[in-house]
Design an enzyme around this catalytic site. Structure first.
Site, PDB file in Angstrom:
ATOM      1  N   SER A  77       0.881  -1.103  -0.152  1.00  0.00           N
ATOM      2  CA  SER A  77       0.062   0.125   0.067  1.00  0.00           C
ATOM      3  C   SER A  77       0.753   1.267   0.056  1.00  0.00           C
ATOM      4  CB  SER A  77      -0.942  -0.012   1.197  1.00  0.00           C
ATOM      5  OG  SER A  77      -0.308  -0.075   2.369  1.00  0.00           O
ATOM      6  N   ASP A 113      -3.392   8.387   7.647  1.00  0.00           N
ATOM      7  CA  ASP A 113      -4.202   7.250   8.458  1.00  0.00           C
ATOM      8  C   ASP A 113      -3.424   6.598   9.426  1.00  0.00           C
ATOM      9  OD1 ASP A 113      -3.231   5.344   7.045  1.00  0.00           O
ATOM     10  OD2 ASP A 113      -4.692   4.977   5.709  1.00  0.00           O
ATOM     11  N   HIS A 160      -0.567   5.051   7.403  1.00  0.00           N
ATOM     12  CA  HIS A 160       0.288   5.542   6.020  1.00  0.00           C
ATOM     13  C   HIS A 160       0.562   7.101   6.176  1.00  0.00           C
ATOM     14  CE1 HIS A 160      -2.286   2.278   4.551  1.00  0.00           C
ATOM     15  NE2 HIS A 160      -1.157   1.914   3.882  1.00  0.00           N
TER      16      HIS A 160
END
Ligand code: NAG
Ligand code: NAG
Ligand code: NAG
Length: 356
Positions: A42, A331, A334
């Site tokens: 991610s 978040d 990240h």
């Protein structure tokens, strides 16, 4: 060697930040990067998971992307651009690295590079399976399919030379260490688990080489114990960095970086380098004000303690911070676009002279 070269780059960057608000690049003369190809998780996935139905590892909904051009939630796991986007811009390739599975891709996008990365993926096949996302071998299969597509455009004999002048970035492993290892602890201690992951990584780099990659940047793990969710879960009442996870990441990083020399020596014409992400990001987390941040221990989205992917959504967004550029983390897992923007030249400067 890595800590000292990266701390030199950090010093250079802080110095540059003080004077002109941005880091200067230290590139060799006459660099040509024809395209950038990205593999991993991610940290570098611009939306390949958007069409997957059985995973929670996606974020193509608000408030993700709220600082992206047009406020668009593309599937990038951040409020804006990723480090790979900034790298493409700084290296003069293009403004954004799109997802290979983006249905709106044009031929020109293909010819300047795409990302095959899939949020939630790991070098451990179990990691990608548990998250129901594209594994590293799946990503390699997409790359082989990609090669067939460009063969008809460039001509078969041009493909090898095109790929040899392109840059390959691989950023994976954090989900293995922070998530899957907890499930595998009955079978393995961290030393043997890190060995298994690193050997799987090493096999991936060899297959990437066999598929045509000649300039490969391998990112190490971030200080995963310091991301807000891990502070909340494992950082005690004061929400300090989770020491165990940072120790695991460092152990894995040392084993990974030790594999790079042998690979370079055994595969002709391969330029490959380990890129230290751990120390540059830790430096930002430990000195947020120096980089223009106000908060490093909670993230912007929601309460900032735990929200990531499906939990960071329009409902929890009522609690989000108004200005993400004051936060290191978007978040609970990240970094923000601003953190990626600061990190990118620091990361490029570590190895540009070896790779480009
Ligand atoms: C710069 O790169 C171009 C294209 O690869 C090449 O033709 C040229 O000779 C290079 N110049 C120098 C000074 O290396
Ligand atoms: C996800 O579901 C949609 C709608 O049911 C379907 O069209 C699509 O093919 C599915 N995607 C995948 C990757 O299975
Ligand atoms: C974050 O760090 C600040 C400064 O050290 C501290 O005052 C605050 O309590 C911390 N917040 C949380 C939620 O951990």
């Amino acid at each position: 060697m890595f800590p000292s070269s990266s701390s030199a780059a950090i010093t250079l960057c802080i110095f540059a930040l003080l004077f002109n608000g941005g880091c200067t690049l230290d590139l060799p003369k006459n660099v040509t990067v024809r395209a950038i190809f990205v593999f991993g998780d991610s940290i570098v996935d611009p939306g390949n998971n958007n069409k997957l139905n059985n995973t929670i590892a996606k974020c193509n909904f608000p408030p993700y992307g709220r600082d992206f051009p047009g406020g668009k939630p593309t599937g990038r796991f951040s409020n804006g651009k990723l480090a790979t986007d900034f790298a493409a811009e700084l290296l003069g390739v293009k403004e954004l690295i799109p997802a290979y599975l983006d249905p709106t891709l044009q031929l020109q996008d293909l010819l300047t590079g795409v990302s095959f990365a899939s949020g939630g993926a790991g070098y451990d096949p179990l990691t990608s399976r548990l998250a129901s996302v594209y594994s590293m071998p799946d990503q390699l299969d997409f790359f082989k399919e990609y090669k067939e597509k460009i063969k008809s455009v460039l001509g078969e004999e041009q493909v090898a030379s095109f790929l040899s002048k392109s840059l390959f970035l691989v950023c994976c492993g954090v989900n293995d260490i922070s998530t899957t290892y907890r499930l595998r602890r009955a079978e393995y201690d961290i030393d043997s688990y890190a060995d298994i992951i690193v050997s799987s990584a090493s096999k991936f780099f060899q297959e990437l080489y066999e598929a045509g990659a000649r300039r490969v940047a391998v990112l190490g793990l971030p200080p995963v114990g310091c991301v807000p969710s891990q502070r909340t879960l494992f950082g005690g009442i004061t929400r300090g960095c989770a020491d165990d996870e940072n120790h695991w990441a460092l152990l894995y990083n040392s084993k990974l970086s030790a594999q790079i020399g042998p690979l370079k020596n055994s595969l002709p014409d391969l330029k490959i380098a380990y890129v230290d992400l751990y120390n540059p990001l830790l430096n930002i987390i430990q000195n947020p004000h120096k980089y223009g941040f106000e908060v490093e221990n909670v993230s912007c989205c929601g309460t900032g303690r735990i929200e990531v992917t499906v939990l960071c959504n329009p409902a929890t967004n009522t609690l989000s911070c108004p200005d993400a550029s004051k936060y290191v983390f978007w978040d609970s897992y990240h970094p923000t676009e601003k953190a990626y923007k600061i990190l990118t030249p620091i990361l490029i400067n570590q190895n540009a002279k070896e790779l480009l």
